[in-house]
Enzyme design. Structure first.
Site, PDB file in Angstrom:
ATOM      1  N   VAL A 127       0.857  -1.187   0.000  1.00 13.30           N
ATOM      2  CA  VAL A 127       0.000   0.000   0.000  1.00 13.30           C
ATOM      3  C   VAL A 127       0.895   1.239   0.000  1.00 13.30           C
ATOM      4  CG1 VAL A 127      -1.764   1.309   1.262  1.00 13.30           C
ATOM      5  CG2 VAL A 127      -1.820  -1.195   1.290  1.00 13.30           C
ATOM      6  N   ALA A 175       4.413   4.014   3.111  1.00 14.20           N
ATOM      7  CA  ALA A 175       3.992   2.779   2.439  1.00 14.20           C
ATOM      8  C   ALA A 175       4.142   1.638   3.434  1.00 14.20           C
ATOM      9  CB  ALA A 175       4.853   2.507   1.211  1.00 14.20           C
ATOM     10  N   LYS A 176       3.562   0.527   3.109  1.00 15.53           N
ATOM     11  CA  LYS A 176       3.818  -0.689   3.869  1.00 15.53           C
ATOM     12  C   LYS A 176       3.460  -1.849   2.985  1.00 15.53           C
ATOM     13  CE  LYS A 176       4.681  -1.130   8.308  1.00 15.53           C
ATOM     14  NZ  LYS A 176       5.700  -0.323   8.934  1.00 15.53           N
ATOM     15  N   GLY A 177       4.158  -2.962   3.216  1.00 16.32           N
ATOM     16  CA  GLY A 177       3.841  -4.174   2.476  1.00 16.32           C
ATOM     17  C   GLY A 177       3.747  -5.328   3.428  1.00 16.32           C
TER      18      GLY A 177
END
Ligand code: GLU
Length: 421
Positions: A63, A108-110
């Protein structure tokens, strides 16, 4: 807000925090979702051939919250709890965190929904490489830069970097931070989050007039953040009376042997098996008396059920989102008893040194550990002063002050850039 693909308790928490601070900042209703909703998300299926010959498909996400200030930045989490709502909330928090620290990034992050402890080293490598390969159209060293988070580490970052680089036909070290120093990582990144947490815990002690020597601490989580924080605190004379991870919790009011615990965790990757006599129920550990409580594990561990029972004087949040909004309301009331160093400020050392790593990689000009640490502490102290000043000026909690600064920074950039087209 109209219903969206982003759902779940962690996402709700990020939204509740945002609405609260948006009220405080008097942001008009119609301007709010432009600030809050993630810009874009990629969901991928990662097929991996397991050691037993079967194929398993793991669900992965990334995201990117906003692209207003530069590339997006944030970790990648390998954990069973991962879903798009959780990853989105973590991406949003990264935005406010980077903005508060003055970094030229959006958040962001994943993540991948997997228990990495259940994978063999080969399976973990295959999953890491496949996840990165699926991400290639979505990321880039000037688009979105990854880093470690829960369940990932330097080795995973090295596989990410290698996979991305092989597809580009050249080494692109700046695609990830938190990679091993041998592959273009920076000295000090591994320790940065934990040392930053300890640094700000010492600032909080100064603020309430508590000497580190002989003060007591309980650290929840003994991964990269919790273990380094505990070690750094102990080096200044803080007595670590409790530690826990997802496998065990130990408590000794006389103080735990932190060196032995670090050795045990290094060898076994988990705390289980360290001791029988010192075991305590993990939920009980959080409510034992101590000067400093460091939640450094996961979200939503301080909630409406245990917040009234906390017997600490400082909470230094190493984890992202460890305190629910319901608990926060109580902490707000208990502000004179418990001093909170909120996650956005407290654990920002990680992404700050990630930024240093990215800058060094882009310039191919590397700094000494002293330079890294000095710049880290300068950056943290700057944010600390801003948060304290804002909290005092507006008569609000440190958390609300940190959020207000972060949200306001992104808001101003969006307003001045205008709405395209
Ligand atoms: N995952 C870490 C965090 O939540 C670090 C992110 C980064 O270094 O980019 O802050």
């Amino acid at each position: 807000m109209a219903s969206s693909a982003y759902q779940g308790p962690v996402f709700d928490m990020a939204l509740a925090q945002f609405q609260d601070v948006a009220d405080h900042l008097e942001i008009p209703e119609d301007r709010r979702m432009r600030l809050f909703m993630p810009k874009r998300t990629l969901m991928v299926s990662c097929p991996v051939r397991l050691d037993n010959g079967k194929t398993n498909v793991f669900q992965g996400y990334r995201v990117q919250h906003h692209l207003t200030l530069g590339p997006t930045k944030g970790g990648t989490r390998f954990a069973p709890s991962v879903d798009v709502g959780e990853v989105a909330a973590l991406a949003i928090w990264m935005s406010w965190k980077c903005a508060l620290a003055g970094l030229p990034y959006g958040g962001a992050k994943g993540g991948v929904a997997v228990d990495p402890m259940e994978l063999s080293p080969r399976e973990l490598e295959m999953l890491s490489r496949r996840y990165m390969q699926e991400m290639i159209p979505f990321i880039g060293p000037h688009t979105d830069v990854m880093a470690p988070d829960m369940g990932t580490n330097e080795q995973v970052m090295a596989w990410f970097m290698d996979t991305y680089s092989m597809y580009q036909g050249k080494t692109v070290a700046e695609i990830v931070t938190g990679k091993p120093v041998e592959t273009g990582g920076t000295v000090g990144r591994r320790e940065a989050t934990g040392r930053g947490v300890a640094h700000l815990a010492f600032r909080a002690m100064e603020e309430i007039g508590l000497q580190p020597q002989g003060a007591t601490a309980i650290v929840q989580g003994f991964g990269n953040v919790g273990s380094v924080a505990a070690h750094t605190l102990a080096a200044r004379g803080v007595k670590i009376v409790g530690v826990s991870d997802h496998t065990a919790a130990y408590y000794n009011p006389a103080g735990l042997d932190i060196v032995a615990l670090l050795d045990h965790a290094r060898q076994n990757r988990i705390l289980r098996g360290f001791s029988n006599e010192l075991s305590i129920d993990p939920a009980e550990l959080l409510i034992q008396p101590c000067d400093l409580l460091v939640p450094a594990a996961m979200e939503r561990v301080i909630d409406a059920h245990n917040v009234e029972k906390l017997r600490c004087r400082i909470i230094a949040e190493g984890a992202n989102g460890p305190t629910t909004p319901a608990a926060d309301a109580v902490l707000d009331r208990r502000r004179d008893e418990i001093f909170v160093v909120p996650d956005l400020l407290c654990n920002a050392g990680g992404v700050i040194v990630s930024y240093f790593e990215w800058v060094q990689g882009l310039q191919q000009f590397f700094w000494s550990e002293d330079e890294v640490m000095e710049r880290l502490y300068t950056a943290l102290d700057r944010s600390w002063k801003q948060v304290r000043a804002r909290a005092t000026k507006d008569g609000i909690s440190n958390r609300k002050a940190a959020l207000a600064i972060g949200v306001q920074t992104v808001r101003r950039a969006k307003e001045v850039r205008g709405l395209f087209p």
